[in-house]
Scaffold this motif. Structure first.
Motif, PDB file in Angstrom:
ATOM      1  N   VAL A 177       0.854  -1.179   0.000  1.00 48.82           N
ATOM      2  CA  VAL A 177       0.000   0.000   0.000  1.00 48.82           C
ATOM      3  C   VAL A 177       0.895   1.235   0.000  1.00 48.82           C
ATOM      4  N   ILE A 178       0.741   2.075  -1.005  1.00 51.89           N
ATOM      5  CA  ILE A 178       1.474   3.332  -1.067  1.00 51.89           C
ATOM      6  C   ILE A 178       0.506   4.447  -0.653  1.00 51.89           C
ATOM      7  N   LEU A 179       0.892   5.212   0.338  1.00 57.28           N
ATOM      8  CA  LEU A 179       0.069   6.301   0.855  1.00 57.28           C
ATOM      9  C   LEU A 179       0.858   7.604   0.819  1.00 57.28           C
ATOM     10  N   ASN A 180       0.155   8.717   0.846  1.00 57.05           N
ATOM     11  CA  ASN A 180       0.784  10.019   0.996  1.00 57.05           C
ATOM     12  C   ASN A 180       0.354  10.606   2.334  1.00 57.05           C
TER      13      ASN A 180
ATOM     14  N   GLN B 297       0.551  13.627   3.440  1.00 56.42           N
ATOM     15  CA  GLN B 297      -0.113  14.919   3.327  1.00 56.42           C
ATOM     16  C   GLN B 297      -0.638  15.110   1.909  1.00 56.42           C
ATOM     17  N   PRO B 298      -1.797  15.753   1.751  1.00 58.42           N
ATOM     18  CA  PRO B 298      -2.294  16.030   0.400  1.00 58.42           C
ATOM     19  C   PRO B 298      -1.496  17.149  -0.247  1.00 58.42           C
ATOM     20  N   GLY B 299      -1.280  17.013  -1.551  1.00 55.68           N
ATOM     21  CA  GLY B 299      -0.624  18.060  -2.303  1.00 55.68           C
ATOM     22  C   GLY B 299       0.870  18.131  -2.131  1.00 55.68           C
ATOM     23  N   LYS B 300       1.461  17.148  -1.456  1.00 54.43           N
ATOM     24  CA  LYS B 300       2.895  17.127  -1.251  1.00 54.43           C
ATOM     25  C   LYS B 300       3.433  15.730  -1.540  1.00 54.43           C
ATOM     26  N   ASP B 301       4.694  15.676  -1.962  1.00 53.71           N
ATOM     27  CA  ASP B 301       5.336  14.382  -2.165  1.00 53.71           C
ATOM     28  C   ASP B 301       5.743  13.828  -0.803  1.00 53.71           C
ATOM     29  N   SER B 302       4.853  13.087  -0.191  1.00 48.28           N
ATOM     30  CA  SER B 302       5.072  12.577   1.168  1.00 48.28           C
ATOM     31  C   SER B 302       4.754  11.098   1.228  1.00 48.28           C
ATOM     32  N   ALA B 303       5.152  10.369   0.176  1.00 47.96           N
ATOM     33  CA  ALA B 303       4.771   8.971   0.044  1.00 47.96           C
ATOM     34  C   ALA B 303       5.523   8.065   1.012  1.00 47.96           C
ATOM     35  N   PHE B 304       4.827   7.059   1.505  1.00 45.02           N
ATOM     36  CA  PHE B 304       5.422   5.975   2.268  1.00 45.02           C
ATOM     37  C   PHE B 304       4.598   4.727   1.975  1.00 45.02           C
ATOM     38  N   SER B 305       5.076   3.573   2.389  1.00 47.33           N
ATOM     39  CA  SER B 305       4.351   2.350   2.061  1.00 47.33           C
ATOM     40  C   SER B 305       4.323   1.396   3.241  1.00 47.33           C
ATOM     41  N   VAL B 306       3.323   0.515   3.235  1.00 50.18           N
ATOM     42  CA  VAL B 306       3.217  -0.571   4.206  1.00 50.18           C
ATOM     43  C   VAL B 306       2.898  -1.841   3.431  1.00 50.18           C
ATOM     44  N   ASP B 307       3.346  -2.978   3.953  1.00 48.87           N
ATOM     45  CA  ASP B 307       3.142  -4.258   3.288  1.00 48.87           C
ATOM     46  C   ASP B 307       1.887  -4.944   3.790  1.00 48.87           C
ATOM     47  N   LEU B 308       1.215  -5.614   2.850  1.00 50.62           N
ATOM     48  CA  LEU B 308       0.125  -6.522   3.176  1.00 50.62           C
ATOM     49  C   LEU B 308       0.640  -7.939   2.964  1.00 50.62           C
ATOM     50  N   GLY B 309      -0.229  -8.881   2.615  1.00 48.45           N
ATOM     51  CA  GLY B 309       0.207 -10.258   2.466  1.00 48.45           C
ATOM     52  C   GLY B 309       0.599 -10.602   1.039  1.00 48.45           C
TER      53      GLY B 309
END
Length: 282
Positions: A190-193, A195-207
């Motif tokens: 899962v790639i999430l940001n 904050q909106p409108g900013k390059d603030s991406a991080f990710s978490v793993d699922l199965g």
């Protein structure tokens, strides 16, 4: 139809129940529903973006990516329905099929990648001039996208990466949630940001999912986001740490289909069959 309780379904059967195991986080297996040749796919609350220009696909309209819209609202008067069949999307009685060849093509604004992807049209009225803005939902309540799919084909000359589900905010370039499949030997990510409108991406793993049909579930409330695939769930909260509370003021829509994160000239193809897509708003 009201904003308080709306269920938009694209599925094989006319019943409202989810598939066994779908979004449960307890089992990688998926029990597929029987094929009902008398049922129909409900495509009236989606539009379809294609990896081909309007000029090429419709014969006019410009160089932007073509969109096929329900209700006869496409540029050429055509509709997104069960009869639609082209190189990138077609419907059979057992699945919705998406295909993205990586041999050039046209991407959407703010992206260099191609897609054959559905975009939700929440409480949409056919051909309304402000369709995208009017076809979104607020954070209040509970909003859920669940799908059952199989990746039928993918590129072999590089790590396959394809987004198969999203939560997107209106007029924000970065998605809040992108569900990324990277091969059957890696966990769904899962790639999430933050904050909106900013390059603030991080990710978490699922199965890790199997090579047959698998399911995912994305649920959003004013508290946060819960994402499930491969028997693993992750919860991210709007608490200023996981996710900024700035997301709470925006309007949203779901997306489902194929959005490869691979260069459009890479060669090869991505193809997937979706046996079920369910959107539920409460």
């Amino acid at each position: 139809m009201t904003n308080n309780n709306v269920a938009h379904l694209v599925m094989l059967t006319v019943t409202l129940g989810l598939l066994a195991g779908c979004g449960s986080g307890s089992d990688n297996s998926v029990v597929l529903p029987p094929v009902d040749p008398d049922s129909s796919w409900a495509l009236s609350q989606w539009k379809l973006t294609l990896p081909e220009s309007k000029d090429s696909y419709f014969g006019s309209g410009g160089s932007g990516a073509a969109e096929v819209i329900p209700g006869g609202c496409s540029l050429d008067g055509s509709s997104l329905n069960e009869d639609l069949s082209n190189d990138y999307f077609w419907v059979t009685e057992d699945a919705l099929h998406f295909r993205v060849p990586l041999n050039g093509g046209v991407s959407t604004p703010n992206s260099s990648y191609l897609r054959s992807e559905l975009r939700e049209l929440f409480t949409w009225s056919p051909c309304e001039s402000n369709g995208d803005a009017a076809s979104t939902w607020p954070v209040s309540g509970q909003h859920q996208l669940s799908a059952v799919l199989q990746i039928d084909d993918y590129v072999q000359n590089t790590r396959p990466k394809v987004v198969v589900g999203q939560i997107h905010a209106l007029d924000v370039d970065q998605a809040l949630v992108k569900l990324l499949w990277e091969g059957y030997d890696r966990p769904v990510r899962v790639i999430l940001n933050q904050q909106p409108g900013k390059d603030s991406a991080f990710s978490v793993d699922l199965g890790v999912v199997n090579t047959d049909y698998w399911s995912y579930d994305i649920t959003m409330t004013a508290t946060g986001v819960i994402v499930t695939a491969g028997g693993v769930s992750q919860t991210l909260k709007f608490n200023g740490v996981d996710l900024s509370t700035d997301w709470l003021a925006l309007q949203y829509y779901f997306k489902a289909g194929l959005y490869p994160q691979v260069d459009k000239n890479n060669g090869g193809v991505f193809e997937a069959s979706f046996r079920q897509v369910v959107i539920n708003h409460q």
